[in-house]
Write an enzyme that holds these catalytic residues in place. Structure first.
Site, short mmCIF file in Angstrom:
data_model
loop_
_atom_site.label_atom_id
_atom_site.label_comp_id
_atom_site.label_asym_id
_atom_site.label_seq_id
_atom_site.Cartn_x
_atom_site.Cartn_y
_atom_site.Cartn_z
N ASN A 9 0.87 -1.18 0.00
CA ASN A 9 0.00 0.00 0.00
C ASN A 9 0.91 1.23 0.00
OD1 ASN A 9 -1.79 2.06 0.47
ND2 ASN A 9 -2.40 1.38 2.51
N TRP A 10 1.05 1.84 -1.17
CA TRP A 10 2.01 2.94 -1.30
C TRP A 10 1.48 4.27 -0.78
CZ3 TRP A 10 3.88 1.70 -7.02
CH2 TRP A 10 4.63 0.53 -6.99
N LYS A 11 0.20 4.28 -0.44
CA LYS A 11 -0.42 5.50 0.13
C LYS A 11 -0.14 6.71 -0.77
CE LYS A 11 -0.18 3.35 4.60
NZ LYS A 11 -0.25 3.49 6.04
N HIS A 95 -9.66 0.80 4.73
CA HIS A 95 -8.39 1.05 5.43
C HIS A 95 -8.65 1.98 6.61
CE1 HIS A 95 -4.34 2.38 6.31
NE2 HIS A 95 -3.92 1.30 5.67
N GLU A 97 -7.10 4.39 7.76
CA GLU A 97 -6.91 5.83 7.49
C GLU A 97 -8.15 6.41 6.82
OE1 GLU A 97 -3.11 5.50 5.49
OE2 GLU A 97 -2.21 4.94 7.40
N GLU A 167 -5.69 -5.47 10.36
CA GLU A 167 -4.72 -4.40 10.60
C GLU A 167 -5.04 -3.70 11.92
OE1 GLU A 167 -2.72 -3.12 6.73
OE2 GLU A 167 -4.44 -1.82 7.00
N GLY A 173 1.85 2.03 10.76
CA GLY A 173 2.75 3.18 10.62
C GLY A 173 3.38 3.60 11.93
N SER A 212 3.00 -2.41 10.38
CA SER A 212 4.45 -2.40 10.59
C SER A 212 5.13 -3.75 10.29
CB SER A 212 4.79 -1.91 12.00
OG SER A 212 4.29 -0.59 12.18
N GLY A 233 2.63 -1.24 4.34
CA GLY A 233 2.69 0.19 4.05
C GLY A 233 4.13 0.64 3.86
N GLY A 234 4.71 1.19 4.92
CA GLY A 234 6.05 1.79 4.85
C GLY A 234 7.10 0.92 4.16
#
Ligand code: PEP
Length: 253
Positions: A9-11, A95, A97, A167, A173, A212, A233-234
């Site tokens: 997930n490159w956001k 998600h 977010e 999640e 994150g 994470s 993600g990251g």
């Protein structure tokens, strides 16, 4: 036996140039990987650039979001048909977010889930508890409710052809990862909860862990019986790290 899925997930990250470098690195490295599903979810505006590179490869593309409506006067939105036309196979829905920053409710998420399925795409349905909810010992109740809203809309076979991503919100994150035991316990609960409606679908549905996950902890997490890959993600923003996680998924088979 379920095929593991590793989805990045490159956001809202990257430029056209850096995204091209990233996807080229992923596609190149993924050539030696087999037996697993791999997907990347760029920002909507980068989807066309990314699918140009992934065409003919073993890397699928997904969107991070889709409009709840199919078409019409919804300024700034992207419809699921538009996303599909550009070569996406997956769409992330729910998600945390989107839930917390943009106020998407369980009901809105369920409706998006239904819209994604209707187009023949695969929803990556995200669920999970906040820190307060975990501390109040209501993780299972929260996850069950998020799932039940989808069952109420789509019926007992709702999760056929779908992916679930557990999640925990407190792990996204933050660098805090659920321990393999904590994650496995919730994954097993989710599978059991789905089995109460349809045991066959519960056995087949891929349940990813997200929060994470990184090259250091991926293997231990994916070695767990009910963890079928990761939503990353990251660590998906560096192709080398993402590929190490994909390799961990491959050896977990
Ligand atoms: C995510 O946003 O889905 C996620 C898992 O992020 P991170 O890996 O950075 O925690």
């Amino acid at each position: 036996m379920r095929t593991p899925l590793v989805a990045g997930n490159w956001k809202m990250n990257g430029s056209r140039e850096t995204i091209k470098e990233l996807i080229n690195g992923v596609v190149e490295g993924a050539k030696v990987l087999n037996g697993i599903d791999i997907a990347v979810c760029p920002s909507a505006i980068h989807i066309a650039d990314v699918t140009e590179v992934t065409a003919g490869s073993n890397v699928a593309v997904g969107s991070q979001h889709a409009c709840i409506e199919l078409k019409g006067a919804f300024t700034g939105e992207t419809s699921i048909d538009m996303i599909k036309e550009f070569g996406c196979q997956y769409a992330i829905v729910g998600h945390s977010e989107r839930r917390t920053i943009y106020g998407e409710t369980d009901e809105m998420v369920a409706k998006k889930f239904a819209v994604v399925k209707k187009t023949g795409m695969i929803p990556i349905f995200c669920i999970g508890e906040t820190l307060e909810e975990r501390e109040a010992n209501i993780t299972e109740k929260v996850c069950a409710h998020q799932i039940d809203v989808v069952f109420a809309l789509e019926g007992d076979n709702a999760f056929e052809g779908a992916v679930i991503a557990y999640e925990p919100v407190w792990a996204i994150g933050t660098g805090k990862t659920a321990s393999p035991e904590q994650a496995q316990a919730v994954h097993a609960f989710i599978r059991q909860h789905i089995a109460e409606r349809n045991a066959d679908i519960a056995e087949k549905v891929q349940i990813l862990y997200g929060g994470s996950m990184n090259p250091m902890n991926a293997k231990e997490l994916m070695d767990q019986k009910d963890i079928d890959g990761g939503l990353i993600g990251g660590a998906s923003l560096k192709h080398e790290d993402f590929l190490v996680i994909c390799q961990a998924a491959q050896v977990s088979i």
